[in-house]
Design an enzyme around this catalytic site. Structure first.
Site, PDB file in Angstrom:
ATOM      1  N   SER A  65      -0.341  -4.332  -2.971  1.00  0.00           N
ATOM      2  CA  SER A  65       0.188  -5.665  -2.621  1.00  0.00           C
ATOM      3  C   SER A  65       0.720  -6.464  -3.809  1.00  0.00           C
ATOM      4  CB  SER A  65      -0.884  -6.499  -1.919  1.00  0.00           C
ATOM      5  OG  SER A  65      -0.901  -6.187  -0.565  1.00  0.00           O
ATOM      6  N   LYS A  68       4.353  -6.986  -3.906  1.00  0.00           N
ATOM      7  CA  LYS A  68       5.010  -7.938  -2.996  1.00  0.00           C
ATOM      8  C   LYS A  68       5.595  -9.136  -3.750  1.00  0.00           C
ATOM      9  CE  LYS A  68       1.907  -6.752   0.839  1.00  0.00           C
ATOM     10  NZ  LYS A  68       0.661  -7.137   1.538  1.00  0.00           N
ATOM     11  N   TYR A 195       8.918   0.976   1.463  1.00  0.00           N
ATOM     12  CA  TYR A 195       7.739   0.117   1.272  1.00  0.00           C
ATOM     13  C   TYR A 195       6.584   0.899   0.640  1.00  0.00           C
ATOM     14  CZ  TYR A 195       3.706  -2.803   2.498  1.00  0.00           C
ATOM     15  OH  TYR A 195       2.547  -3.541   2.447  1.00  0.00           O
ATOM     16  N   TYR A 247      -5.013 -13.075  -0.421  1.00  0.00           N
ATOM     17  CA  TYR A 247      -5.132 -12.990   1.047  1.00  0.00           C
ATOM     18  C   TYR A 247      -5.882 -14.216   1.574  1.00  0.00           C
ATOM     19  CZ  TYR A 247      -4.754  -8.162  -0.671  1.00  0.00           C
ATOM     20  OH  TYR A 247      -4.437  -7.032  -1.361  1.00  0.00           O
ATOM     21  N   VAL A 265      -4.912  -3.555  -2.815  1.00  0.00           N
ATOM     22  CA  VAL A 265      -6.076  -2.776  -2.350  1.00  0.00           C
ATOM     23  C   VAL A 265      -6.444  -1.604  -3.261  1.00  0.00           C
ATOM     24  CG1 VAL A 265      -6.080  -3.304   0.120  1.00  0.00           C
ATOM     25  CG2 VAL A 265      -4.637  -1.466  -0.736  1.00  0.00           C
TER      26      VAL A 265
HETATM   27  N1  LIG Z   1      -3.450  -5.394   0.465  1.00  0.00           N
HETATM   28  C1  LIG Z   1      -2.672  -4.436   0.016  1.00  0.00           C
HETATM   29  O1  LIG Z   1      -2.658  -4.090  -1.156  1.00  0.00           O
HETATM   30  C2  LIG Z   1      -1.877  -3.785   1.085  1.00  0.00           C
HETATM   31  C3  LIG Z   1      -0.818  -2.831   0.573  1.00  0.00           C
HETATM   32  C4  LIG Z   1      -0.829  -1.538   1.326  1.00  0.00           C
HETATM   33  N2  LIG Z   1       0.193  -0.680   0.818  1.00  0.00           N
HETATM   34  C5  LIG Z   1      -0.662  -1.786   2.813  1.00  0.00           C
HETATM   35  O2  LIG Z   1       0.391  -2.079   3.257  1.00  0.00           O
HETATM   36  O3  LIG Z   1      -1.602  -1.686   3.553  1.00  0.00           O
END
Ligand SMILES: NC(=O)CC[C@H](N)C(=O)O
Length: 311
Positions: A65, A68, A195, A247, A265
């Site tokens: 994430s 992003k 993605y 989050y 994550v």
């Molecule tokens: N919280 C994350 O790092 C989510 C990224 C992960 N690639 C997903 O889409 O689930």
């Protein structure tokens, strides 16, 4: 100068490492499940080029994430704010990062922000280019510029592992395509390919700290003096990091730590202490909200000891 020596950092890492046993490595992306629960490392990158570090900082992590924020900066630079914020909002959600619930209950169906999966998928679908390869290459070159490291690549194993298991993200994409937030001519399998490659971009803590530094310095690479990201866009990204970067734990994080940060994550956290330095952390054991449990503890210790909260 907040933290003067790597020895000071080492002591904080050892203190924070204790809580790795209360966390759990993410395994919903099977390849991430191979990480060691008790790993913890940190790098701090100052504008004058000095770096402090502790733990095994050679270890590579996938951005997940954290990517992003970077794709958001790129797409804002490409398309401008009006176009981007027609497709994605500016509000925190209070829901887990992969939740679908608000897409159905909110009208219009527009992801609340670009740092939850729904919003990030919309942003990634706006990366310019004709093919997945070309679009990914643009993002990768941008990451290489931010890190000043042309060797940065993505981890094929992690990308494939997520691509093969990402049913929930596919569901988000189809929902968004139905409601025209993702363009009708978008091939969702290709979007998922892009993605998952984006999320699997791989680097060490030092690289991550350098990206944090560029955001901390309002988009300027302090060594070359080059404005890599326009200041206004760096400001927008940092604001999202404060309101949505951790989050649905972002409020508590802002109160206890007060540093713009983005987690992933894989256990990575990128921090940008405004005007001061960038932080890169790797600690794969996660708390129940999906944030690095020891990484948060470490940032809490740093913020308290060196008075880093921006509030
Ligand atoms: N919280 C994350 O790092 C989510 C990224 C992960 N690639 C997903 O889409 O689930």
């Amino acid at each position: 100068m907040p933290c003067q020596s790597s020895d000071e950092l080492k002591a904080l890492v050892e203190e924070a490492r204790n809580c790795t046993k209360n966390g759990k490595v993410a395994d919903y992306i099977p390849a991430l499940g191979k990480a060691r629960e008790d790993d913890l490392s940190i790098a701090i990158h100052y504008p004058d080029g000095r770096c402090l570090s502790a733990g095994d900082i050679e270890k590579k992590i996938t951005l997940q994430s954290i990517s992003k924020v970077i794709s958001l900066a790129l797409v804002l630079m490409d398309k401008g704010q009006d176009d981007v914020f027609k497709h994605v909002g500016m509000e925190p959600t209070g829901d887990p990062f992969n939740s679908i619930v608000k897409l159905e209950t909110m009208a219009p169906t527009k992801p609340l922000n670009p740092l939850i999966n729904a919003g990030a998928l919309v942003v990634t679908h706006m990366i310019k280019g004709d093919t997945v390869k070309e679009r990914f290459q643009r993002l990768l070159v941008f990451v290489q510029e931010l890190t000043k490291d042309a060797t940065i690549r993505y981890c094929e194993e992690v990308a494939r592992s997520e691509f093969e298991t990402s049913y929930l993200n596919r569901a988000l994409c189809y929902f968004l395509k139905q409601h025209k937030m993702i363009a009708e001519n978008t091939d969702i399998e290709q979007l998922m390919e892009l993605y998952t490659m984006q999320c699997a971009i791989e680097m060490n803590c030092l690289n991550l700290a350098r990206i944090g530094l560029v955001f901390a310095m309002d988009g300027i690479d302090p060594q070359s003096g080059k404005q890599i990201i326009p200041a206004d866009i760096a400001r927008i990204c940092k604001t999202f990091m404060v309101t949505c970067g951790m989050y649905n734990a972002s409020g508590e994080f802002a109160i206890k730590i007060g540093i713009p940060a983005k987690s992933g994550v894989s256990g990575g956290i990128m921090g940008a202490v405004p005007g001061k330095f960038g932080i890169g952390i790797f600690g794969p054991a996660l708390d129940e909200k999906g944030n690095s449990i020891a990484g948060i503890k470490l940032l809490e210790l740093l913020s308290k000891n060196y008075k880093l909260s921006m509030f």
